[in-house]
Design a protein around this motif. Structure first.
Motif, PDB file in Angstrom:
ATOM      1  N   LEU A   1      27.612  38.470  46.027  1.00  0.00           N
ATOM      2  CA  LEU A   1      27.797  39.657  46.877  1.00  0.00           C
ATOM      3  C   LEU A   1      27.837  40.940  46.062  1.00  0.00           C
ATOM      4  O   LEU A   1      27.738  42.036  46.594  1.00  0.00           O
ATOM      5  CB  LEU A   1      29.124  39.558  47.643  1.00  0.00           C
ATOM      6  CG  LEU A   1      29.274  38.498  48.719  1.00  0.00           C
ATOM      7  CD1 LEU A   1      30.706  38.479  49.230  1.00  0.00           C
ATOM      8  CD2 LEU A   1      28.318  38.777  49.875  1.00  0.00           C
ATOM      9  N   ALA A   2      28.031  40.783  44.737  1.00  0.00           N
ATOM     10  CA  ALA A   2      28.285  41.951  43.899  1.00  0.00           C
ATOM     11  C   ALA A   2      27.045  42.807  43.704  1.00  0.00           C
ATOM     12  O   ALA A   2      26.031  42.326  43.213  1.00  0.00           O
ATOM     13  CB  ALA A   2      28.814  41.480  42.547  1.00  0.00           C
ATOM     14  N   PRO A   3      27.117  44.087  44.096  1.00  0.00           N
ATOM     15  CA  PRO A   3      25.988  44.985  43.857  1.00  0.00           C
ATOM     16  C   PRO A   3      25.993  45.467  42.404  1.00  0.00           C
ATOM     17  O   PRO A   3      26.855  45.094  41.614  1.00  0.00           O
ATOM     18  CB  PRO A   3      26.265  46.150  44.816  1.00  0.00           C
ATOM     19  CG  PRO A   3      27.747  46.158  44.974  1.00  0.00           C
ATOM     20  CD  PRO A   3      28.228  44.747  44.775  1.00  0.00           C
ATOM     21  N   GLU A   4      25.025  46.299  42.048  1.00  0.00           N
ATOM     22  CA  GLU A   4      24.984  46.884  40.706  1.00  0.00           C
ATOM     23  C   GLU A   4      26.179  47.809  40.513  1.00  0.00           C
ATOM     24  O   GLU A   4      26.756  48.296  41.469  1.00  0.00           O
ATOM     25  CB  GLU A   4      23.684  47.693  40.538  1.00  0.00           C
ATOM     26  CG  GLU A   4      22.433  46.845  40.365  1.00  0.00           C
ATOM     27  CD  GLU A   4      22.464  45.991  39.114  1.00  0.00           C
ATOM     28  OE1 GLU A   4      22.620  46.556  38.014  1.00  0.00           O
ATOM     29  OE2 GLU A   4      22.364  44.755  39.227  1.00  0.00           O
ATOM     30  N   GLY A   5      26.500  48.070  39.259  1.00  0.00           N
ATOM     31  CA  GLY A   5      27.567  49.034  38.977  1.00  0.00           C
ATOM     32  C   GLY A   5      28.908  48.356  38.786  1.00  0.00           C
ATOM     33  O   GLY A   5      29.052  47.154  39.017  1.00  0.00           O
ATOM     34  N   PRO A   6      29.912  49.129  38.361  1.00  0.00           N
ATOM     35  CA  PRO A   6      31.223  48.537  38.088  1.00  0.00           C
ATOM     36  C   PRO A   6      31.880  47.949  39.338  1.00  0.00           C
ATOM     37  O   PRO A   6      31.795  48.542  40.421  1.00  0.00           O
ATOM     38  CB  PRO A   6      32.051  49.697  37.521  1.00  0.00           C
ATOM     39  CG  PRO A   6      31.325  50.935  37.880  1.00  0.00           C
ATOM     40  CD  PRO A   6      29.893  50.575  38.088  1.00  0.00           C
ATOM     41  N   ILE A   7      32.512  46.793  39.158  1.00  0.00           N
ATOM     42  CA  ILE A   7      33.185  46.123  40.275  1.00  0.00           C
ATOM     43  C   ILE A   7      34.638  45.893  39.913  1.00  0.00           C
ATOM     44  O   ILE A   7      34.953  45.385  38.832  1.00  0.00           O
ATOM     45  CB  ILE A   7      32.490  44.790  40.592  1.00  0.00           C
ATOM     46  CG1 ILE A   7      31.181  45.094  41.293  1.00  0.00           C
ATOM     47  CG2 ILE A   7      33.354  43.906  41.495  1.00  0.00           C
ATOM     48  CD1 ILE A   7      30.183  44.039  41.223  1.00  0.00           C
ATOM     49  N   LYS A   8      35.521  46.296  40.812  1.00  0.00           N
ATOM     50  CA  LYS A   8      36.949  46.054  40.616  1.00  0.00           C
ATOM     51  C   LYS A   8      37.440  45.241  41.802  1.00  0.00           C
ATOM     52  O   LYS A   8      36.943  45.420  42.915  1.00  0.00           O
ATOM     53  CB  LYS A   8      37.708  47.380  40.522  1.00  0.00           C
ATOM     54  CG  LYS A   8      37.225  48.231  39.344  1.00  0.00           C
ATOM     55  CD  LYS A   8      38.047  49.481  39.128  1.00  0.00           C
ATOM     56  CE  LYS A   8      37.572  50.197  37.862  1.00  0.00           C
ATOM     57  NZ  LYS A   8      38.474  51.270  37.411  1.00  0.00           N
ATOM     58  N   ILE A   9      38.373  44.351  41.540  1.00  0.00           N
ATOM     59  CA  ILE A   9      38.971  43.576  42.626  1.00  0.00           C
ATOM     60  C   ILE A   9      40.409  44.070  42.778  1.00  0.00           C
ATOM     61  O   ILE A   9      41.165  44.086  41.806  1.00  0.00           O
ATOM     62  CB  ILE A   9      38.917  42.062  42.340  1.00  0.00           C
ATOM     63  CG1 ILE A   9      37.451  41.608  42.174  1.00  0.00           C
ATOM     64  CG2 ILE A   9      39.592  41.275  43.467  1.00  0.00           C
ATOM     65  CD1 ILE A   9      37.266  40.135  41.832  1.00  0.00           C
ATOM     66  N   ILE A  10      40.740  44.534  43.978  1.00  0.00           N
ATOM     67  CA  ILE A  10      42.091  45.041  44.265  1.00  0.00           C
ATOM     68  C   ILE A  10      42.557  44.331  45.529  1.00  0.00           C
ATOM     69  O   ILE A  10      41.878  44.389  46.553  1.00  0.00           O
ATOM     70  CB  ILE A  10      42.093  46.565  44.517  1.00  0.00           C
ATOM     71  CG1 ILE A  10      41.398  47.322  43.360  1.00  0.00           C
ATOM     72  CG2 ILE A  10      43.511  47.081  44.712  1.00  0.00           C
ATOM     73  CD1 ILE A  10      41.256  48.828  43.607  1.00  0.00           C
ATOM     74  N   ALA A  11      43.701  43.655  45.472  1.00  0.00           N
ATOM     75  CA  ALA A  11      44.123  42.917  46.662  1.00  0.00           C
ATOM     76  C   ALA A  11      45.608  42.619  46.674  1.00  0.00           C
ATOM     77  O   ALA A  11      46.203  42.322  45.635  1.00  0.00           O
ATOM     78  CB  ALA A  11      43.340  41.597  46.773  1.00  0.00           C
ATOM     79  N   ASN A  12      46.165  42.705  47.862  1.00  0.00           N
ATOM     80  CA  ASN A  12      47.493  42.159  48.144  1.00  0.00           C
ATOM     81  C   ASN A  12      47.196  40.747  48.637  1.00  0.00           C
ATOM     82  O   ASN A  12      46.953  40.530  49.818  1.00  0.00           O
ATOM     83  CB  ASN A  12      48.176  43.020  49.217  1.00  0.00           C
ATOM     84  CG  ASN A  12      49.395  42.358  49.827  1.00  0.00           C
ATOM     85  OD1 ASN A  12      49.953  41.431  49.257  1.00  0.00           O
ATOM     86  ND2 ASN A  12      49.791  42.818  51.002  1.00  0.00           N
ATOM     87  N   LEU A  13      47.156  39.804  47.711  1.00  0.00           N
ATOM     88  CA  LEU A  13      46.620  38.468  48.032  1.00  0.00           C
ATOM     89  C   LEU A  13      47.539  37.680  48.954  1.00  0.00           C
ATOM     90  O   LEU A  13      48.755  37.704  48.787  1.00  0.00           O
ATOM     91  CB  LEU A  13      46.411  37.664  46.746  1.00  0.00           C
ATOM     92  CG  LEU A  13      45.290  38.147  45.829  1.00  0.00           C
ATOM     93  CD1 LEU A  13      45.299  37.361  44.525  1.00  0.00           C
ATOM     94  CD2 LEU A  13      43.931  38.020  46.492  1.00  0.00           C
TER      95      LEU A  13
END
Length: 275
Positions: A112-124
């Motif tokens: 699912l990840a597009p180009e560019g920086p990816i960060k994962i932020i979540a209240n899991l």
């Protein structure tokens, strides 16, 4: 923040859509918008980033991430009751929020990840948080597709993530996180910040991938840590018996009389590489 993003207060949203947090889904909604902003800010600059969020619920953290300028948020939500509330946020931020209905444990984030920086932020969600973290730590290639993880856990899990050797919280999770990332606990979140309040304090953990972790076969590291910490009070010659015990330890140059919690991440990698 209602003034900041022009959207109605979260309590109103929850009431209007009849959203009660469900225990079966590990849900605890975070309503304090100052706190959701603090979590989002812990991830650093978001302007160029695509952010993955898991279990957005009514969208408190989603709103904070978008208000702080994230280029795009891709949110995975399995509770269909939350979708109308998230759709309102998507309308407010055209083209910047994509909501995928589904189970995060079965989601291939990399594809699912597009180009560019990816960060994962979540209240899991409490019931799947640790497993999701392990999945993100063990992708097919390294460095991973993500630039950082900013995640909320029960405090006890957070302590296990950042633990080093000779710490009571040190175990398999601490070894995996220490091997592949630099992890720190950012701040605690008290139970009363949530609806309903959980019985425990939560904590936000920030993890950044190590560019060059010690070369090591993941499956071997998992075998060694599982066996060693499965009987953590025993000497390693005993707990690692099924993997070669004393012979394996001597080969790796490790004293067979030591116990699992005294071994550094480097020593666990040595053991894994000696298997």
């Amino acid at each position: 923040m209602a003034a900041l993003d022009g959207l109605p207060p979260l309590r109103d949203v929850i009431q209007r859509h009849g959203l009660d947090a469900r225990k079966a889904l590990g849900q605890n909604f975070l309503l304090d918008l100052n706190l959701t902003q603090k979590i989002a800010r812990t991830a650093g600059a978001l302007e160029d980033a695509t952010v993955f969020e898991v279990g957005p619920g009514p969208g408190g953290l989603t709103r904070a991430i978008l208000a702080l300028g994230a280029r795009k948020v891709i949110a995975i939500e399995r509770d269909t009751r939350c979708l109308p509330a998230l759709a309102e946020i998507a309308d407010h931020y055209p083209g910047r929020l994509e909501v995928i209905e589904g189970d995060a444990l079965k989601t291939d984030f990399e594809t699912l990840a597009p180009e560019g920086p990816i960060k994962i932020i979540a209240n899991l969600p409490y019931n799947v948080g640790t497993q999701l973290l392990v999945n993100w730590l063990l992708p097919k290639t390294w460095p991973p597709f993500w630039q950082s993880l900013t995640l909320m856990f029960q405090k006890e899990v957070g302590e296990r993530i950042v633990a080093n050797e000779d710490d009571d919280h040190y175990g398999r999770l601490g070894v995996l996180c220490g091997w592949r990332t630099e992890a720190r606990m950012a701040f605690d979140v008290p139970p009363q910040a949530f609806t309903p309040p959980p019985k425990v304090t939560s904590t936000v953990v920030h993890l950044v991938p190590r560019e060059k972790p010690i070369p090591c076969v993941v499956a071997n590291l998992e075998k060694v840590t599982q066996a060693a910490f499965g009987q953590r009070r025993k000497m390693l010659r005993q707990s690692l018996k099924s993997l070669g015990g004393e012979r394996l330890l001597v080969k790796a140059g490790i004293d067979p009389a030591r116990r699992a919690e005294t071994l550094s991440v480097e020593e666990f990698c040595l053991l894994a590489n000696s298997l």
